[in-house]
Design a protein around this motif. Structure first.
Motif, mmCIF file in Angstrom:
data_model
loop_
_atom_site.group_PDB
_atom_site.id
_atom_site.type_symbol
_atom_site.label_atom_id
_atom_site.label_comp_id
_atom_site.label_asym_id
_atom_site.label_seq_id
_atom_site.Cartn_x
_atom_site.Cartn_y
_atom_site.Cartn_z
ATOM 1 N N ARG A 175 0.806 -1.226 0.000
ATOM 2 C CA ARG A 175 0.000 0.000 0.000
ATOM 3 C C ARG A 175 0.837 1.273 0.000
ATOM 4 N NH1 ARG A 175 -5.273 -0.899 3.761
ATOM 5 N NH2 ARG A 175 -5.237 -3.164 3.846
ATOM 6 N N ASN A 176 2.041 1.204 0.599
ATOM 7 C CA ASN A 176 2.896 2.402 0.643
ATOM 8 C C ASN A 176 4.067 2.324 -0.335
ATOM 9 O OD1 ASN A 176 1.232 2.494 2.949
ATOM 10 N ND2 ASN A 176 2.657 3.818 4.014
ATOM 11 N N LYS A 177 4.149 1.170 -1.042
ATOM 12 C CA LYS A 177 5.209 0.954 -2.048
ATOM 13 C C LYS A 177 6.611 1.151 -1.466
ATOM 14 C CE LYS A 177 1.812 0.448 -4.906
ATOM 15 N NZ LYS A 177 1.248 -0.914 -4.921
ATOM 16 N N LYS A 178 6.826 0.604 -0.265
ATOM 17 C CA LYS A 178 8.123 0.731 0.405
ATOM 18 C C LYS A 178 8.968 -0.528 0.206
ATOM 19 C CE LYS A 178 7.208 4.738 2.409
ATOM 20 N NZ LYS A 178 7.902 5.959 1.966
ATOM 21 N N LYS A 179 10.279 -0.322 0.168
ATOM 22 C CA LYS A 179 11.206 -1.452 0.143
ATOM 23 C C LYS A 179 11.497 -1.801 1.605
ATOM 24 C CE LYS A 179 15.753 -2.902 -1.603
ATOM 25 N NZ LYS A 179 17.049 -2.446 -2.137
ATOM 26 N N VAL A 180 11.065 -3.007 2.028
ATOM 27 C CA VAL A 180 11.086 -3.356 3.456
ATOM 28 C C VAL A 180 12.046 -4.504 3.751
ATOM 29 C CG1 VAL A 180 9.639 -4.010 5.440
ATOM 30 C CG2 VAL A 180 8.644 -2.662 3.583
ATOM 31 N N LEU A 181 12.742 -4.389 4.886
ATOM 32 C CA LEU A 181 13.615 -5.453 5.399
ATOM 33 C C LEU A 181 13.103 -5.847 6.783
ATOM 34 C CD1 LEU A 181 16.387 -7.062 5.019
ATOM 35 C CD2 LEU A 181 17.410 -5.254 6.418
ATOM 36 N N VAL A 182 12.964 -7.157 7.036
ATOM 37 C CA VAL A 182 12.549 -7.603 8.377
ATOM 38 C C VAL A 182 13.684 -8.386 9.022
ATOM 39 C CG1 VAL A 182 10.083 -7.652 7.821
ATOM 40 C CG2 VAL A 182 11.432 -9.740 7.521
ATOM 41 N N VAL A 183 13.762 -8.300 10.361
ATOM 42 C CA VAL A 183 14.818 -9.004 11.099
ATOM 43 C C VAL A 183 14.287 -9.443 12.456
ATOM 44 C CG1 VAL A 183 15.750 -6.819 12.049
ATOM 45 C CG2 VAL A 183 17.212 -8.855 11.955
ATOM 46 N N SER A 184 14.719 -10.621 12.913
ATOM 47 C CA SER A 184 14.310 -11.120 14.219
ATOM 48 C C SER A 184 15.474 -11.019 15.196
ATOM 49 C CB SER A 184 13.841 -12.570 14.129
ATOM 50 O OG SER A 184 13.563 -13.063 15.424
ATOM 51 N N ALA A 185 15.227 -10.327 16.325
ATOM 52 C CA ALA A 185 16.232 -10.235 17.395
ATOM 53 C C ALA A 185 15.804 -11.086 18.585
ATOM 54 C CB ALA A 185 16.408 -8.776 17.823
ATOM 55 N N ASP A 186 14.910 -12.065 18.319
ATOM 56 C CA ASP A 186 14.436 -12.963 19.371
ATOM 57 C C ASP A 186 15.375 -14.166 19.448
ATOM 58 O OD1 ASP A 186 13.124 -14.528 21.169
ATOM 59 O OD2 ASP A 186 11.176 -14.492 20.171
ATOM 60 N N VAL A 187 16.483 -14.001 20.166
ATOM 61 C CA VAL A 187 17.508 -15.059 20.243
ATOM 62 C C VAL A 187 17.127 -16.166 21.224
ATOM 63 C CG1 VAL A 187 19.385 -13.516 19.576
ATOM 64 C CG2 VAL A 187 18.803 -13.765 22.001
ATOM 65 N N TYR A 188 16.045 -15.942 21.978
ATOM 66 C CA TYR A 188 15.634 -16.948 22.971
ATOM 67 C C TYR A 188 14.735 -18.014 22.349
ATOM 68 C CZ TYR A 188 17.320 -13.116 25.782
ATOM 69 O OH TYR A 188 18.104 -12.111 26.295
ATOM 70 N N ALA A 213 20.560 -2.242 5.788
ATOM 71 C CA ALA A 213 19.453 -1.543 5.128
ATOM 72 C C ALA A 213 19.894 -0.181 4.605
ATOM 73 C CB ALA A 213 18.293 -1.378 6.105
ATOM 74 N N ARG A 214 20.761 0.476 5.354
ATOM 75 C CA ARG A 214 21.258 1.796 4.943
ATOM 76 C C ARG A 214 22.096 1.671 3.666
ATOM 77 N NH1 ARG A 214 23.452 3.141 9.637
ATOM 78 N NH2 ARG A 214 21.507 3.988 10.438
ATOM 79 N N ARG A 215 22.946 0.638 3.635
ATOM 80 C CA ARG A 215 23.833 0.450 2.479
ATOM 81 C C ARG A 215 23.086 -0.024 1.231
ATOM 82 N NH1 ARG A 215 26.850 -3.556 3.379
ATOM 83 N NH2 ARG A 215 26.475 -4.051 5.565
ATOM 84 N N LYS A 216 21.978 -0.760 1.463
ATOM 85 C CA LYS A 216 21.229 -1.322 0.333
ATOM 86 C C LYS A 216 19.974 -0.497 -0.011
ATOM 87 C CE LYS A 216 23.930 -4.886 -0.307
ATOM 88 N NZ LYS A 216 24.675 -5.062 -1.568
ATOM 89 N N PHE A 217 19.861 0.678 0.577
ATOM 90 C CA PHE A 217 18.778 1.639 0.255
ATOM 91 C C PHE A 217 17.364 1.098 0.513
ATOM 92 C CE2 PHE A 217 22.419 2.509 -2.571
ATOM 93 C CZ PHE A 217 22.792 3.749 -2.044
ATOM 94 N N TYR A 218 17.188 0.490 1.680
ATOM 95 C CA TYR A 218 15.832 0.085 2.092
ATOM 96 C C TYR A 218 15.114 1.298 2.669
ATOM 97 C CZ TYR A 218 16.756 -4.903 1.530
ATOM 98 O OH TYR A 218 17.042 -6.138 0.997
ATOM 99 N N ASP A 219 13.787 1.315 2.508
ATOM 100 C CA ASP A 219 12.987 2.416 3.075
ATOM 101 C C ASP A 219 12.667 2.176 4.548
ATOM 102 O OD1 ASP A 219 12.641 3.806 0.565
ATOM 103 O OD2 ASP A 219 11.297 2.172 -0.008
ATOM 104 N N VAL A 220 12.394 0.908 4.880
ATOM 105 C CA VAL A 220 11.929 0.573 6.239
ATOM 106 C C VAL A 220 12.594 -0.712 6.730
ATOM 107 C CG1 VAL A 220 9.891 0.046 7.679
ATOM 108 C CG2 VAL A 220 9.643 1.586 5.726
ATOM 109 N N VAL A 221 12.969 -0.720 8.020
ATOM 110 C CA VAL A 221 13.437 -1.946 8.689
ATOM 111 C C VAL A 221 12.484 -2.215 9.844
ATOM 112 C CG1 VAL A 221 15.293 -3.099 9.948
ATOM 113 C CG2 VAL A 221 15.862 -1.426 8.206
#
Length: 457
Positions: A127-140, A179-187
Protein backbone atom coordinates in the motif's frame (compact mmCIF):
# COMPACT_ATOMS: atom_id res chain seq x y z
CA UNK A 1 -15.86 -8.48 16.44
CA UNK A 2 -17.83 -6.58 19.12
CA UNK A 3 -20.92 -8.76 18.54
CA UNK A 4 -21.97 -8.79 22.21
CA UNK A 5 -21.43 -5.06 22.72
CA UNK A 6 -23.17 -4.17 19.44
CA UNK A 7 -26.22 -6.29 20.28
CA UNK A 8 -26.53 -4.84 23.78
CA UNK A 9 -25.97 -1.19 22.81
CA UNK A 10 -28.21 -1.45 19.74
CA UNK A 11 -31.09 -2.75 21.89
CA UNK A 12 -30.54 -0.09 24.55
CA UNK A 13 -30.27 2.82 22.13
CA UNK A 14 -33.19 1.63 20.01
CA UNK A 15 -35.42 2.14 23.05
CA UNK A 16 -34.43 5.80 23.32
CA UNK A 17 -34.06 6.66 19.61
CA UNK A 18 -37.75 7.37 19.05
CA UNK A 19 -38.35 9.41 22.17
CA UNK A 20 -39.84 12.83 21.46
CA UNK A 21 -38.52 14.15 24.74
CA UNK A 22 -35.60 13.08 26.88
CA UNK A 23 -35.77 13.51 30.63
CA UNK A 24 -33.03 13.17 33.20
CA UNK A 25 -34.77 9.95 34.31
CA UNK A 26 -34.81 8.15 30.94
CA UNK A 27 -31.25 9.36 30.21
CA UNK A 28 -30.16 7.93 33.58
CA UNK A 29 -31.89 4.63 32.82
CA UNK A 30 -30.28 4.37 29.35
CA UNK A 31 -26.83 5.25 30.71
CA UNK A 32 -27.17 2.52 33.32
CA UNK A 33 -27.69 0.04 30.46
CA UNK A 34 -24.78 1.53 28.47
CA UNK A 35 -22.54 1.23 31.56
CA UNK A 36 -23.47 -2.45 32.01
CA UNK A 37 -22.90 -3.15 28.31
CA UNK A 38 -19.38 -1.65 28.45
CA UNK A 39 -18.46 -3.50 31.66
CA UNK A 40 -19.67 -6.79 30.17
CA UNK A 41 -17.49 -6.04 27.13
CA UNK A 42 -14.52 -6.00 29.57
CA UNK A 43 -13.86 -2.30 29.12
CA UNK A 44 -11.65 -0.99 31.96
CA UNK A 45 -13.65 0.59 34.81
CA UNK A 46 -11.94 4.05 34.68
CA UNK A 47 -12.76 4.21 30.96
CA UNK A 48 -16.43 3.31 31.58
CA UNK A 49 -16.72 5.83 34.40
CA UNK A 50 -15.30 8.70 32.32
CA UNK A 51 -17.29 7.73 29.24
CA UNK A 52 -20.66 7.65 31.05
CA UNK A 53 -19.91 10.94 32.85
CA UNK A 54 -19.11 12.72 29.56
CA UNK A 55 -22.21 11.36 27.77
CA UNK A 56 -24.41 12.39 30.72
CA UNK A 57 -22.92 15.89 30.82
CA UNK A 58 -23.64 16.43 27.11
CA UNK A 59 -27.03 14.68 27.10
CA UNK A 60 -28.64 16.66 29.91
CA UNK A 61 -27.32 19.92 28.46
CA UNK A 62 -28.63 22.12 25.66
CA UNK A 63 -27.23 19.86 22.92
CA UNK A 64 -30.16 17.40 23.16
CA UNK A 65 -32.85 19.79 24.37
CA UNK A 66 -32.62 21.93 21.21
CA UNK A 67 -32.69 18.94 18.88
CA UNK A 68 -35.77 18.10 16.80
CA UNK A 69 -35.02 14.41 17.39
CA UNK A 70 -33.62 14.07 20.95
CA UNK A 71 -33.25 10.28 20.71
CA UNK A 72 -31.12 10.53 17.58
CA UNK A 73 -29.11 13.37 19.16
CA UNK A 74 -28.37 11.12 22.15
CA UNK A 75 -27.09 8.34 19.85
CA UNK A 76 -24.89 10.90 18.07
CA UNK A 77 -23.39 11.87 21.45
CA UNK A 78 -22.67 8.20 22.32
CA UNK A 79 -21.04 7.74 18.90
CA UNK A 80 -18.91 10.87 19.36
CA UNK A 81 -17.73 9.78 22.80
CA UNK A 82 -16.88 6.27 21.55
CA UNK A 83 -14.73 7.89 18.87
CA UNK A 84 -13.09 10.12 21.49
CA UNK A 85 -12.24 7.15 23.76
CA UNK A 86 -10.56 5.31 20.89
CA UNK A 87 -8.60 8.30 19.59
CA UNK A 88 -10.59 10.61 17.25
CA UNK A 89 -8.94 9.58 13.94
CA UNK A 90 -6.53 7.07 12.46
CA UNK A 91 -2.91 7.93 13.21
CA UNK A 92 -0.70 6.70 10.40
CA UNK A 93 2.87 5.47 10.87
CA UNK A 94 5.49 8.18 10.94
CA UNK A 95 8.09 7.18 8.36
CA UNK A 96 9.55 10.67 7.93
CA UNK A 97 13.14 9.75 8.74
CA UNK A 98 16.44 9.50 6.93
CA UNK A 99 16.09 6.04 5.33
CA UNK A 100 15.79 3.47 6.62
CA UNK A 101 12.89 4.29 8.96
CA UNK A 102 13.25 1.81 11.84
CA UNK A 103 10.16 0.23 13.44
CA UNK A 104 10.64 -1.69 16.70
CA UNK A 105 7.98 -4.24 17.68
CA UNK A 106 7.48 -5.10 21.36
CA UNK A 107 5.02 -7.30 23.24
CA UNK A 108 4.39 -10.41 25.29
CA UNK A 109 4.90 -13.94 24.01
CA UNK A 110 1.86 -15.30 22.19
CA UNK A 111 0.44 -11.87 21.28
CA UNK A 112 1.07 -12.44 17.57
CA UNK A 113 4.13 -10.20 17.31
CA UNK A 114 6.07 -12.11 14.64
CA UNK A 115 2.95 -12.50 12.47
CA UNK A 116 2.26 -8.77 12.90
CA UNK A 117 5.80 -7.97 11.66
CA UNK A 118 5.01 -9.86 8.44
CA UNK A 119 1.55 -8.28 8.10
CA UNK A 120 2.98 -4.79 8.58
CA UNK A 121 5.79 -5.49 6.09
CA UNK A 122 3.24 -6.61 3.50
CA UNK A 123 1.04 -3.57 4.23
CA UNK A 124 3.98 -1.14 3.74
CA UNK A 125 5.19 -2.95 0.62
CA UNK A 126 1.81 -3.14 -1.13
CA UNK A 127 0.00 0.00 0.00
CA UNK A 128 2.90 2.40 0.64
CA UNK A 129 5.21 0.95 -2.05
CA UNK A 130 8.12 0.73 0.41
CA UNK A 131 11.21 -1.45 0.14
CA UNK A 132 11.09 -3.36 3.46
CA UNK A 133 13.62 -5.45 5.40
CA UNK A 134 12.55 -7.60 8.38
CA UNK A 135 14.82 -9.00 11.10
CA UNK A 136 14.31 -11.12 14.22
CA UNK A 137 16.23 -10.23 17.39
CA UNK A 138 14.44 -12.96 19.37
CA UNK A 139 17.51 -15.06 20.24
CA UNK A 140 15.63 -16.95 22.97
CA UNK A 141 13.31 -18.66 20.52
CA UNK A 142 15.15 -19.93 17.41
CA UNK A 143 11.75 -21.03 16.06
CA UNK A 144 10.71 -17.35 15.99
CA UNK A 145 13.66 -16.52 13.71
CA UNK A 146 12.70 -19.37 11.37
CA UNK A 147 9.01 -18.35 11.51
CA UNK A 148 9.81 -14.80 10.41
CA UNK A 149 12.07 -16.06 7.61
CA UNK A 150 9.25 -18.32 6.32
CA UNK A 151 6.69 -15.50 6.50
CA UNK A 152 9.07 -13.09 4.74
CA UNK A 153 9.47 -15.59 1.88
CA UNK A 154 5.68 -15.98 1.65
CA UNK A 155 5.05 -12.23 1.33
CA UNK A 156 8.18 -11.67 -0.76
CA UNK A 157 9.99 -9.16 1.45
CA UNK A 158 13.67 -9.39 2.36
CA UNK A 159 14.76 -11.14 5.57
CA UNK A 160 18.00 -10.29 7.38
CA UNK A 161 19.48 -13.53 8.81
CA UNK A 162 20.23 -13.87 12.53
CA UNK A 163 21.41 -16.62 14.90
CA UNK A 164 20.41 -17.55 18.46
CA UNK A 165 24.10 -17.21 19.47
CA UNK A 166 24.16 -13.46 18.66
CA UNK A 167 23.23 -10.53 20.90
CA UNK A 168 19.93 -8.78 20.05
CA UNK A 169 21.62 -5.35 19.86
CA UNK A 170 24.27 -6.66 17.44
CA UNK A 171 21.58 -8.25 15.22
CA UNK A 172 19.49 -5.06 15.08
CA UNK A 173 22.46 -2.76 14.41
CA UNK A 174 23.77 -5.05 11.64
CA UNK A 175 20.31 -5.11 10.01
CA UNK A 176 19.96 -1.31 10.12
CA UNK A 177 23.48 -0.88 8.72
CA UNK A 178 22.74 -3.36 5.91
CA UNK A 179 19.45 -1.54 5.13
CA UNK A 180 21.26 1.80 4.94
CA UNK A 181 23.83 0.45 2.48
CA UNK A 182 21.23 -1.32 0.33
CA UNK A 183 18.78 1.64 0.26
CA UNK A 184 15.83 0.08 2.09
CA UNK A 185 12.99 2.42 3.07
CA UNK A 186 11.93 0.57 6.24
CA UNK A 187 13.44 -1.95 8.69
CA UNK A 188 11.06 -3.80 11.04
CA UNK A 189 12.76 -5.33 14.09
CA UNK A 190 11.02 -8.21 15.88
CA UNK A 191 12.01 -8.54 19.55
CA UNK A 192 11.81 -11.28 22.17
CA UNK A 193 8.53 -11.76 24.00
CA UNK A 194 8.06 -13.12 27.51
CA UNK A 195 5.13 -14.81 29.20
CA UNK A 196 4.82 -11.84 31.56
CA UNK A 197 6.31 -8.39 32.08
CA UNK A 198 9.72 -8.80 33.77
CA UNK A 199 12.59 -6.46 34.62
CA UNK A 200 15.25 -8.31 32.62
CA UNK A 201 13.16 -8.17 29.45
CA UNK A 202 12.45 -4.48 29.90
CA UNK A 203 16.13 -3.63 30.39
CA UNK A 204 17.11 -5.55 27.26
CA UNK A 205 14.51 -3.87 25.07
CA UNK A 206 15.37 -0.42 26.54
CA UNK A 207 19.04 -0.95 25.56
CA UNK A 208 17.99 -2.13 22.11
CA UNK A 209 15.74 0.92 21.67
CA UNK A 210 18.52 3.32 22.75
CA UNK A 211 20.93 1.72 20.28
CA UNK A 212 18.82 1.70 17.09
CA UNK A 213 16.64 4.78 17.87
CA UNK A 214 13.46 3.64 16.07
CA UNK A 215 11.09 6.28 14.70
CA UNK A 216 8.16 3.99 15.60
CA UNK A 217 7.96 1.72 18.66
CA UNK A 218 4.81 -0.37 18.41
CA UNK A 219 3.34 -2.48 21.19
CA UNK A 220 1.63 -5.64 19.93
CA UNK A 221 -1.17 -6.83 22.20
CA UNK A 222 -3.78 -9.60 22.05
CA UNK A 223 -7.30 -8.06 21.99
CA UNK A 224 -8.76 -11.23 23.50
CA UNK A 225 -7.09 -10.50 26.85
CA UNK A 226 -9.60 -7.64 27.33
CA UNK A 227 -8.71 -4.91 29.80
CA UNK A 228 -5.56 -6.89 30.76
CA UNK A 229 -4.31 -5.88 27.32
CA UNK A 230 -4.62 -2.21 28.30
CA UNK A 231 -2.82 -2.80 31.62
CA UNK A 232 0.07 -4.64 29.93
CA UNK A 233 0.32 -1.85 27.36
CA UNK A 234 0.53 0.64 30.24
CA UNK A 235 3.46 -1.28 31.79
CA UNK A 236 5.32 -1.22 28.45
CA UNK A 237 4.55 2.46 27.83
CA UNK A 238 6.11 3.32 31.20
CA UNK A 239 9.32 1.48 30.22
CA UNK A 240 9.50 2.43 26.53
CA UNK A 241 8.59 5.57 24.57
CA UNK A 242 5.82 3.78 22.64
CA UNK A 243 4.41 5.55 19.60
CA UNK A 244 1.43 3.27 19.05
CA UNK A 245 -0.33 -0.06 19.53
CA UNK A 246 -1.27 -2.96 17.23
CA UNK A 247 -4.30 -4.92 18.48
CA UNK A 248 -4.16 -8.53 17.27
CA UNK A 249 -6.82 -11.31 17.17
CA UNK A 250 -9.62 -8.73 17.15
CA UNK A 251 -11.70 -11.05 14.96
CA UNK A 252 -11.84 -13.54 17.84
CA UNK A 253 -12.86 -10.90 20.41
CA UNK A 254 -16.65 -10.65 20.60
CA UNK A 255 -16.39 -8.17 23.49
CA UNK A 256 -14.10 -5.35 22.34
CA UNK A 257 -12.85 -4.19 25.77
CA UNK A 258 -9.23 -3.84 24.68
CA UNK A 259 -10.00 -1.61 21.69
CA UNK A 260 -12.00 0.72 23.92
CA UNK A 261 -9.49 0.76 26.80
CA UNK A 262 -5.96 0.87 25.35
CA UNK A 263 -5.93 4.51 24.17
CA UNK A 264 -7.48 5.87 27.38
CA UNK A 265 -5.12 3.96 29.71
CA UNK A 266 -1.85 4.36 27.78
CA UNK A 267 -2.41 7.65 25.99
CA UNK A 268 -0.99 5.89 22.90
CA UNK A 269 -2.98 5.53 19.66
CA UNK A 270 -4.06 2.17 18.29
CA UNK A 271 -2.57 2.34 14.79
CA UNK A 272 -3.52 -1.08 13.40
CA UNK A 273 -5.93 -3.88 14.16
CA UNK A 274 -5.35 -7.53 13.21
CA UNK A 275 -8.52 -9.26 12.00
CA UNK A 276 -7.40 -12.75 10.99
CA UNK A 277 -4.45 -15.08 10.53
CA UNK A 278 -3.69 -14.29 6.89
CA UNK A 279 -0.81 -11.92 6.15
CA UNK A 280 -3.17 -9.36 4.61
CA UNK A 281 -5.47 -9.34 7.68
CA UNK A 282 -4.21 -6.03 9.07
CA UNK A 283 -6.29 -2.86 8.89
CA UNK A 284 -5.51 0.74 9.87
CA UNK A 285 -7.47 1.49 13.06
CA UNK A 286 -10.20 4.07 12.36
CA UNK A 287 -11.99 5.04 15.64
CA UNK A 288 -14.90 6.72 13.83
CA UNK A 289 -15.57 3.69 11.61
CA UNK A 290 -15.24 1.28 14.53
CA UNK A 291 -17.65 3.36 16.64
CA UNK A 292 -20.20 3.12 13.81
CA UNK A 293 -19.79 -0.65 13.69
CA UNK A 294 -20.17 -0.94 17.47
CA UNK A 295 -23.48 0.95 17.24
CA UNK A 296 -24.72 -1.24 14.38
CA UNK A 297 -24.32 1.53 11.79
CA UNK A 298 -21.87 -0.44 9.66
CA UNK A 299 -18.63 0.74 8.09
CA UNK A 300 -19.33 1.52 4.45
CA UNK A 301 -16.05 3.43 3.90
CA UNK A 302 -13.95 0.38 4.84
CA UNK A 303 -16.19 -1.79 2.67
CA UNK A 304 -15.61 0.48 -0.35
CA UNK A 305 -11.84 0.43 0.28
CA UNK A 306 -11.97 -3.39 0.55
CA UNK A 307 -13.78 -3.65 -2.79
CA UNK A 308 -11.36 -1.19 -4.44
CA UNK A 309 -8.36 -3.23 -3.26
CA UNK A 310 -9.57 -6.76 -3.86
CA UNK A 311 -11.96 -6.78 -6.79
CA UNK A 312 -10.31 -7.55 -10.11
CA UNK A 313 -11.65 -4.58 -12.12
CA UNK A 314 -10.80 -6.17 -15.47
CA UNK A 315 -12.76 -9.35 -14.66
CA UNK A 316 -15.67 -7.31 -13.27
CA UNK A 317 -15.82 -5.22 -16.47
CA UNK A 318 -15.76 -8.37 -18.64
CA UNK A 319 -18.60 -9.92 -16.61
CA UNK A 320 -20.69 -6.73 -16.85
CA UNK A 321 -20.17 -6.63 -20.63
CA UNK A 322 -21.03 -10.31 -20.93
CA UNK A 323 -24.31 -9.89 -19.00
CA UNK A 324 -25.14 -6.70 -20.93
CA UNK A 325 -24.80 -8.56 -24.24
CA UNK A 326 -27.27 -11.16 -22.95
CA UNK A 327 -24.72 -14.01 -22.89
CA UNK A 328 -25.84 -14.90 -19.38
CA UNK A 329 -24.24 -15.50 -16.03
CA UNK A 330 -22.91 -19.06 -15.66
CA UNK A 331 -21.54 -21.16 -12.79
CA UNK A 332 -17.94 -20.26 -13.67
CA UNK A 333 -18.86 -16.60 -13.10
CA UNK A 334 -20.60 -17.57 -9.86
CA UNK A 335 -17.46 -19.35 -8.62
CA UNK A 336 -15.40 -16.28 -9.49
CA UNK A 337 -17.74 -14.11 -7.40
CA UNK A 338 -17.44 -16.49 -4.43
CA UNK A 339 -13.61 -16.38 -4.65
CA UNK A 340 -13.63 -12.56 -4.76
CA UNK A 341 -15.88 -12.50 -1.68
CA UNK A 342 -13.45 -14.80 0.15
CA UNK A 343 -10.60 -12.40 -0.68
CA UNK A 344 -12.57 -9.62 1.02
CA UNK A 345 -12.86 -11.44 4.34
CA UNK A 346 -15.80 -13.71 3.51
CA UNK A 347 -19.52 -13.10 3.65
CA UNK A 348 -19.68 -12.30 7.37
CA UNK A 349 -16.68 -9.96 7.02
CA UNK A 350 -18.60 -7.99 4.38
CA UNK A 351 -21.94 -8.05 6.21
CA UNK A 352 -20.25 -6.85 9.40
CA UNK A 353 -19.51 -3.59 7.55
CA UNK A 354 -23.09 -3.06 6.32
CA UNK A 355 -25.50 -0.90 8.37
CA UNK A 356 -28.20 -2.70 10.35
CA UNK A 357 -26.72 -6.18 9.99
CA UNK A 358 -26.31 -6.57 13.77
CA UNK A 359 -30.10 -6.81 13.90
CA UNK A 360 -30.24 -9.90 11.67
CA UNK A 361 -31.69 -12.99 13.41
CA UNK A 362 -29.14 -15.65 14.44
CA UNK A 363 -30.68 -18.25 12.09
CA UNK A 364 -30.06 -15.90 9.14
CA UNK A 365 -26.45 -15.25 10.27
CA UNK A 366 -25.89 -19.03 10.54
CA UNK A 367 -26.87 -19.42 6.88
CA UNK A 368 -24.14 -16.93 5.95
CA UNK A 369 -21.35 -18.98 7.48
CA UNK A 370 -18.15 -18.58 5.44
CA UNK A 371 -17.69 -22.37 5.43
CA UNK A 372 -20.77 -22.45 3.23
CA UNK A 373 -19.09 -20.42 0.46
CA UNK A 374 -16.06 -22.74 0.57
CA UNK A 375 -18.40 -25.75 0.11
CA UNK A 376 -20.18 -23.97 -2.73
CA UNK A 377 -16.85 -23.41 -4.49
CA UNK A 378 -16.01 -27.10 -3.98
CA UNK A 379 -19.33 -28.17 -5.56
CA UNK A 380 -18.76 -25.97 -8.65
CA UNK A 381 -15.18 -27.25 -8.94
CA UNK A 382 -16.56 -30.84 -9.07
CA UNK A 383 -18.49 -30.02 -12.24
CA UNK A 384 -17.25 -30.36 -15.80
CA UNK A 385 -16.67 -27.25 -17.90
CA UNK A 386 -19.80 -28.10 -19.91
CA UNK A 387 -21.92 -28.38 -16.72
CA UNK A 388 -20.71 -24.99 -15.47
CA UNK A 389 -21.64 -23.37 -18.78
CA UNK A 390 -25.01 -25.17 -19.06
CA UNK A 391 -26.35 -25.87 -15.52
CA UNK A 392 -29.72 -27.03 -16.93
CA UNK A 393 -28.10 -30.36 -17.97
CA UNK A 394 -27.28 -31.20 -14.32
CA UNK A 395 -29.83 -33.92 -13.50
CA UNK A 396 -29.95 -37.01 -11.22
CA UNK A 397 -26.75 -39.00 -11.97
CA UNK A 398 -24.71 -35.85 -12.60
CA UNK A 399 -25.85 -34.41 -9.24
CA UNK A 400 -24.81 -37.61 -7.45
CA UNK A 401 -21.37 -37.54 -9.12
CA UNK A 402 -20.84 -33.82 -8.28
CA UNK A 403 -21.95 -34.36 -4.65
CA UNK A 404 -19.54 -37.30 -4.25
CA UNK A 405 -16.69 -35.28 -5.77
CA UNK A 406 -17.26 -32.35 -3.40
CA UNK A 407 -17.89 -34.57 -0.35
CA UNK A 408 -21.43 -33.22 0.21
CA UNK A 409 -25.03 -34.46 0.07
CA UNK A 410 -27.11 -34.16 -3.12
CA UNK A 411 -29.39 -31.67 -1.27
CA UNK A 412 -26.48 -29.22 -1.08
CA UNK A 413 -25.99 -29.44 -4.86
CA UNK A 414 -29.72 -28.72 -5.30
CA UNK A 415 -29.47 -25.76 -2.91
CA UNK A 416 -26.51 -24.29 -4.81
CA UNK A 417 -28.30 -24.63 -8.16
CA UNK A 418 -31.36 -22.89 -6.70
CA UNK A 419 -29.21 -20.01 -5.35
CA UNK A 420 -27.44 -19.77 -8.69
CA UNK A 421 -30.81 -19.53 -10.53
CA UNK A 422 -31.83 -16.67 -8.22
CA UNK A 423 -28.56 -14.84 -8.87
CA UNK A 424 -28.89 -15.44 -12.63
CA UNK A 425 -32.37 -13.89 -12.53
CA UNK A 426 -31.00 -10.89 -10.60
CA UNK A 427 -28.20 -10.41 -13.15
CA UNK A 428 -30.75 -10.49 -15.99
CA UNK A 429 -32.78 -7.75 -14.29
CA UNK A 430 -29.66 -5.64 -13.80
CA UNK A 431 -28.84 -5.80 -17.49
CA UNK A 432 -32.30 -4.46 -18.47
CA UNK A 433 -33.44 -0.85 -18.56
CA UNK A 434 -33.61 0.67 -15.07
CA UNK A 435 -32.60 -2.76 -13.77
CA UNK A 436 -30.33 -1.59 -10.97
CA UNK A 437 -33.00 0.73 -9.55
CA UNK A 438 -35.64 -2.03 -9.61
CA UNK A 439 -33.30 -4.51 -7.98
CA UNK A 440 -32.35 -2.08 -5.17
CA UNK A 441 -36.08 -1.53 -4.54
CA UNK A 442 -36.64 -5.27 -4.22
CA UNK A 443 -33.64 -5.67 -1.90
CA UNK A 444 -34.93 -2.86 0.33
CA UNK A 445 -38.24 -4.72 0.60
CA UNK A 446 -36.36 -7.81 1.79
CA UNK A 447 -34.51 -5.91 4.55
CA UNK A 448 -35.50 -6.16 8.22
CA UNK A 449 -37.47 -3.17 9.64
CA UNK A 450 -35.33 -0.10 10.22
CA UNK A 451 -32.71 -1.09 7.65
CA UNK A 452 -31.92 1.14 4.69
CA UNK A 453 -35.20 3.06 4.77
CA UNK A 454 -34.12 6.10 6.74
CA UNK A 455 -35.45 4.72 10.02
CA UNK A 456 -33.66 3.31 13.04
CA UNK A 457 -30.01 4.41 13.12
Amino acid sequence: MFENLTDRLSRTLRNISGRGRLTEENIKETLREVRMALLEADVALPVVRDFVARVKERAVGQEVAKSLSPGQAFIKIVHGELVGVMGEANEALNLAAQPPAVILMAGLQGAGKTTSVAKLAKFLKERNKKKVLVVSADVYRPAAIKQLETLANDIEVDFFPSEATQKPIDIANAAVDHARRKFYDVVIVDTAGRLHVDGEMMEEIKDLHASIKPIETLFVVDAMTGQDAANTAKAFSEALPLTGVILTKADGDARGGAALSVRHITGKPVKFIGVGEKTDALEPFHPDRLASRILGMGDVLSLIEEVERNVDKEKAAKLAEKVKKGKGFDLEDFREQLAQMRNMGGMMGLLDKLPGMSGLPDNVKDQMDDKLTVRMEAIISSMTRKERAHPDIIKGSRKRRIAAGAGVEVQEVNRLLKQFTEMQRMMKKMSGKGGMRKMMGQMRGMMPPGFGGGRGF
